[in-house]
Design an enzyme around this catalytic site. Sequence first.
Site, PDB file in Angstrom:
ATOM      1  N   HIS A 267      -9.735   5.227   1.028  1.00  9.42           N
ATOM      2  CA  HIS A 267      -8.403   5.530   0.514  1.00  9.42           C
ATOM      3  C   HIS A 267      -8.028   7.004   0.548  1.00  9.42           C
ATOM      4  CE1 HIS A 267      -8.869   1.404  -0.806  1.00  9.42           C
ATOM      5  NE2 HIS A 267      -7.555   1.374  -0.948  1.00  9.42           N
TER       6      HIS A 267
ATOM      7  N   VAL B 183      17.073   8.161  -0.424  1.00  4.60           N
ATOM      8  CA  VAL B 183      17.899   6.996  -0.791  1.00  4.60           C
ATOM      9  C   VAL B 183      18.826   7.394  -1.941  1.00  4.60           C
ATOM     10  CG1 VAL B 183      17.830   4.704  -1.869  1.00  4.60           C
ATOM     11  CG2 VAL B 183      16.238   5.240  -0.013  1.00  4.60           C
TER      12      VAL B 183
ATOM     13  N   GLU C  45     -16.169   9.758  21.061  1.00  6.76           N
ATOM     14  CA  GLU C  45     -16.877   9.233  22.238  1.00  6.76           C
ATOM     15  C   GLU C  45     -16.632   7.735  22.410  1.00  6.76           C
ATOM     16  OE1 GLU C  45     -18.058  11.796  20.488  1.00  6.76           O
ATOM     17  OE2 GLU C  45     -18.149  13.195  22.181  1.00  6.76           O
TER      18      GLU C  45
ATOM     19  N   ASP D 263      -0.446   2.258   8.297  1.00  6.50           N
ATOM     20  CA  ASP D 263      -0.986   1.496   9.436  1.00  6.50           C
ATOM     21  C   ASP D 263      -0.180   1.630  10.730  1.00  6.50           C
ATOM     22  OD1 ASP D 263      -2.993   0.566   7.806  1.00  6.50           O
ATOM     23  OD2 ASP D 263      -1.974  -1.298   7.319  1.00  6.50           O
TER      24      ASP D 263
ATOM     25  N   GLU E 180     -11.483  -0.467  10.312  1.00  5.96           N
ATOM     26  CA  GLU E 180     -12.187  -1.368   9.377  1.00  5.96           C
ATOM     27  C   GLU E 180     -12.102  -2.837   9.803  1.00  5.96           C
ATOM     28  OE1 GLU E 180     -10.425  -1.455   5.400  1.00  5.96           O
ATOM     29  OE2 GLU E 180      -8.466  -1.026   6.251  1.00  5.96           O
TER      30      GLU E 180
ATOM     31  N   ARG F  40      -4.965   7.586   2.435  1.00 12.25           N
ATOM     32  CA  ARG F  40      -3.655   7.178   1.937  1.00 12.25           C
ATOM     33  C   ARG F  40      -3.024   8.209   1.016  1.00 12.25           C
ATOM     34  NH1 ARG F  40      -3.900   0.997   0.748  1.00 12.25           N
ATOM     35  NH2 ARG F  40      -3.440   1.512  -1.390  1.00 12.25           N
TER      36      ARG F  40
ATOM     37  N   GLY G  69     -11.380  13.639  19.711  1.00 11.41           N
ATOM     38  CA  GLY G  69     -12.311  13.626  20.848  1.00 11.41           C
ATOM     39  C   GLY G  69     -13.463  12.654  20.668  1.00 11.41           C
TER      40      GLY G  69
ATOM     41  N   GLY H  83       0.839  -1.212   0.000  1.00 14.90           N
ATOM     42  CA  GLY H  83       0.000   0.000   0.000  1.00 14.90           C
ATOM     43  C   GLY H  83       0.865   1.248   0.000  1.00 14.90           C
TER      44      GLY H  83
HETATM   45  O1  F6P Z   1      -1.877  -1.408   4.604  1.00 15.27           O
HETATM   46  C1  F6P Z   1      -2.359  -0.197   4.211  1.00 15.27           C
HETATM   47  C2  F6P Z   1      -3.845  -0.242   3.954  1.00 15.27           C
HETATM   48  O2  F6P Z   1      -4.287   1.050   3.557  1.00 15.27           O
HETATM   49  C3  F6P Z   1      -4.715  -0.746   5.103  1.00 15.27           C
HETATM   50  O3  F6P Z   1      -4.958   0.199   6.121  1.00 15.27           O
HETATM   51  C4  F6P Z   1      -5.953  -1.157   4.370  1.00 15.27           C
HETATM   52  O4  F6P Z   1      -6.665  -2.118   5.112  1.00 15.27           O
HETATM   53  C5  F6P Z   1      -5.404  -1.726   3.093  1.00 15.27           C
HETATM   54  O5  F6P Z   1      -4.144  -1.129   2.894  1.00 15.27           O
HETATM   55  C6  F6P Z   1      -6.262  -1.482   1.875  1.00 15.27           C
HETATM   56  O6  F6P Z   1      -5.684  -2.134   0.800  1.00 15.27           O
HETATM   57  P1  F6P Z   1      -6.117  -1.909  -0.710  1.00 15.27           P
HETATM   58  O7  F6P Z   1      -5.567  -0.585  -1.138  1.00 15.27           O
HETATM   59  O8  F6P Z   1      -5.480  -3.022  -1.443  1.00 15.27           O
HETATM   60  O9  F6P Z   1      -7.603  -1.897  -0.752  1.00 15.27           O
END
Ligand code: F6P
Length: 320
Positions: free
Chosen positions: A250, A23, A188, A128, A223, A253, A186, A11
């Site tokens: 996503h 790098v 609950e 993660d 999730e 991400r 915050g 991911g």
């Molecule tokens: O490992 C990173 C992550 O974003 C997780 O948090 C999530 O469960 C998973 O990848 C989702 O994967 P994909 O992009 O393959 O749906």
Amino acid sequence: MKRIGVITSGGDAPGMNAAIRAVVRAAIGRGASVVGFTHGYEGIIDDEAMPLDSISVGGIISRGGTMLRSARSKTFMTEDGRDRAVGVLRKHELEGLVVIGGDGSLRGALALHDEFGFPVMGVPGSIDNDISGTDFSIGFDTAVNAALEAIDRVRDTAYSHERIFVIEVMGRQNGFIALEAGLAGGAEAILIPEVPYSLMEICTDMKRAAVRGKRSSIIIVAEGAARASDIKDFIEKNTGFEARQLVLGHMQRGGSPTAFDRVLALRLGALAANRLISGYTAEMVGVDGVKLVSHPLSYVLSTERAIDPEKLLLAGVMAQ
Ligand code: F6P
């Protein structure tokens, strides 16, 4: 070592570009050259080589995602796939490989070392933050902040309409993002896969809170703990309160990395290149507090990273 390779795998995570940049420039500083492969291990097998110089990694530090693209390679999981990958790495006269990625990607790196004696160095890159041997993996801070922005926005409308909102964040196996974003926002209640919870108790708490005049709540769910839609239905059925659900998915991400993730990525990327070039292998670089560290991959991959009990306790106290 005069020639090394680099890939991003698994991911994608914001800050991976900054790590690639580090790098490449650290290696060049040591008189070595760098070849990148697109699409992670899959791209090595398919020989998607891309020579990287200082100029080619310019202008990427602020960009999310990864300029090298990423993939989860099924072929590399086979012995034949790994054999082909090592063949390609050797064809390019590479003496070592930096792998930027999460748990599965680091396991791939260790396999290259253990099965073929190929020198590797891991850099933890995953939103993660579930990798042992480092306090933070690249991308976690940005993902938490993305989730937090959504939580803050939702709280405004939750308050105005006196509704319960269930917000689902990423984390299939763990609740690091949920706990961090939930604390900062915050929440609950924070539901994570590592800790058993009772939805009925949460409903009772919300009913009691409503008597005290509190009529809106935010519940964060990782999730891997449950689906937001199921929690929302349960709450509506058992409290009679109006509830809504939101799956962040996503969007967590993507986006420009935070300053924290950029600097972390630069430090870890440079350390990885330097250690590999100096002859260290089968390690993963990381941070311990403010210090840079490097641990054997075998240790990192055999140790489970646990949720911080102090933060869990704090979340419970704050939710009262
Ligand atoms: O490992 C990173 C992550 O974003 C997780 O948090 C999530 O469960 C998973 O990848 C989702 O994967 P994909 O992009 O393959 O749906």
